[in-house]
Design a protein around this motif. Structure first.
Motif, PDB file in Angstrom:
ATOM      1  N   ILE A   1       0.829  -1.210   0.000  1.00 37.62           N
ATOM      2  CA  ILE A   1       0.000   0.000   0.000  1.00 37.62           C
ATOM      3  C   ILE A   1       0.866   1.263   0.000  1.00 37.62           C
ATOM      4  O   ILE A   1       0.475   2.286  -0.560  1.00 37.62           O
ATOM      5  CB  ILE A   1      -1.024   0.000   1.154  1.00 37.62           C
TER       6      ILE A   1
ATOM      7  N   GLU B   1      -7.331   7.898   2.089  1.00 38.98           N
ATOM      8  CA  GLU B   1      -8.467   7.067   1.690  1.00 38.98           C
ATOM      9  C   GLU B   1      -8.301   5.581   2.003  1.00 38.98           C
ATOM     10  O   GLU B   1      -9.222   4.797   1.768  1.00 38.98           O
ATOM     11  CB  GLU B   1      -8.745   7.238   0.203  1.00 38.98           C
ATOM     12  N   GLU B   2      -7.187   5.190   2.553  1.00 35.58           N
ATOM     13  CA  GLU B   2      -6.946   3.767   2.818  1.00 35.58           C
ATOM     14  C   GLU B   2      -6.100   3.639   4.074  1.00 35.58           C
ATOM     15  O   GLU B   2      -5.117   4.362   4.238  1.00 35.58           O
ATOM     16  CB  GLU B   2      -6.226   3.148   1.621  1.00 35.58           C
TER      17      GLU B   2
ATOM     18  N   HIS C   1      -7.520  -3.848   7.374  1.00 40.14           N
ATOM     19  CA  HIS C   1      -7.197  -3.031   6.186  1.00 40.14           C
ATOM     20  C   HIS C   1      -8.515  -2.630   5.552  1.00 40.14           C
ATOM     21  O   HIS C   1      -9.375  -3.486   5.286  1.00 40.14           O
ATOM     22  CB  HIS C   1      -6.356  -3.849   5.208  1.00 40.14           C
ATOM     23  N   THR C   2      -8.695  -1.326   5.315  1.00 40.56           N
ATOM     24  CA  THR C   2      -9.984  -0.881   4.805  1.00 40.56           C
ATOM     25  C   THR C   2      -9.876   0.471   4.116  1.00 40.56           C
ATOM     26  O   THR C   2      -8.926   1.232   4.350  1.00 40.56           O
ATOM     27  CB  THR C   2     -11.022  -0.778   5.948  1.00 40.56           C
ATOM     28  N   LYS C   3     -10.877   0.761   3.277  1.00 41.37           N
ATOM     29  CA  LYS C   3     -11.043   2.087   2.690  1.00 41.37           C
ATOM     30  C   LYS C   3     -12.296   2.765   3.239  1.00 41.37           C
ATOM     31  O   LYS C   3     -12.747   3.772   2.684  1.00 41.37           O
ATOM     32  CB  LYS C   3     -11.122   1.984   1.162  1.00 41.37           C
TER      33      LYS C   3
ATOM     34  N   VAL D   1     -10.981   5.466   8.194  1.00 42.22           N
ATOM     35  CA  VAL D   1      -9.817   6.258   7.773  1.00 42.22           C
ATOM     36  C   VAL D   1      -9.762   7.547   8.581  1.00 42.22           C
ATOM     37  O   VAL D   1      -8.696   7.949   9.068  1.00 42.22           O
ATOM     38  CB  VAL D   1      -9.890   6.560   6.262  1.00 42.22           C
TER      39      VAL D   1
END
Length: 252
Positions: free
Chosen positions: A118, A190-191, A206-208, A213
């Motif tokens: 990422i 954004e992530e 782990h996320t958007k 965020v």
């Protein structure tokens, strides 16, 4: 000739018949030169006219056709291609579903590999909080990103030897009760990836998801602010037993 640009075979044959002769032709002459059936030629000419690939004129009650000059046709096809690409990109952006799912991941090596991935994707900003030895593994990539114009902000627990311009360093106090190893990585606002230790094993999410965020971004700046306050006023605050007890319970 024009088929690779989305034209039909008959359309290509008619345009080629017109572009290879230096005079205007009527439908009968076009049929002879192009081998397009007479029953189809008027429909083909109409479509080419609608697409701006032929010019029409009536002379003494006879309908004549001439091609759009080759250089003009090439310029038109380029603009059409660029417009189509722009429209395609717009459709992809509009139809792209928002992915607010939260993914979980275990194992330190797997988490570290995902952190690298990422970080590589970052184009505008990176926020990274963690212990110095964890950040050190990605240090060269972080420096490279900053040198390429990506905003990099780091909150490190323990000294980090770095040329990165925006670094806040917390030197741990042996009496801190909740100074646990963890990592926060946020890219492009954004992530986010957050990792911590549970039952002696690394686990991560782990996320958007925008709310998450935002939460972890605020959490990062909470750590930065708390570190700055402690560095500037720590001695004075530690002299007050009540404030000292609260500070030592806080999780940085």
């Amino acid at each position: 000739m024009l088929q690779q640009f989305g034209f039909t075979q008959y359309e290509s044959q008619v345009y080629e018949a017109l572009i290879t002769i230096d005079e205007a032709l009527d439908a009968t002459a076009i049929v002879k030169r192009s081998n397009v059936p007479r029953s189809k030629v008027y429909d083909v000419l109409r479509r080419l006219s609608d697409k701006g690939m032929v010019l029409e004129s009536t002379v003494e009650k006879k309908r004549l056709y001439t091609p759009l000059p080759l250089e003009s046709a090439i310029s038109k096809l380029r603009r059409d291609f660029d417009d189509n690409i722009t429209q395609l990109k717009s459709i992809q952006v509009r139809n792209k579903p928002a992915d607010d799912r939260v993914w979980t991941l275990k194992d330190d090596q797997s988490i570290d590999s995902l952190v690298s991935a990422i970080l590589n994707h970052a184009t505008t900003s990176i926020v990274f909080s963690g212990w110095a030895d964890d950040i050190e593994q990605h240090h060269s990539l972080l420096e490279s990103k900053e040198s390429n114009g990506v905003s990099v902000e780091i909150h490190t627990i323990g000294n980090l030897n770095t040329n990165i311009s925006n670094v806040t360093t917390l030197i741990p106090d042996s009496e801190h009760q909740n100074l646990e190893r963890s990592r926060i990585v946020i890219i492009d606002k954004e992530e986010v990836l957050f990792a911590g230790i549970e039952e002696n094993n690394w686990q991560a999410i782990h996320t958007k998801s925008r709310p998450l965020v935002t939460f972890f971004t605020e959490f990062f700046y909470h750590d930065v602010a708390l570190t700055e306050i402690t560095q500037k006023f720590g001695t004075m605050m530690m002299e007050d037993s009540e404030i000292r007890n609260v500070l030592l319970k806080l999780r940085y």
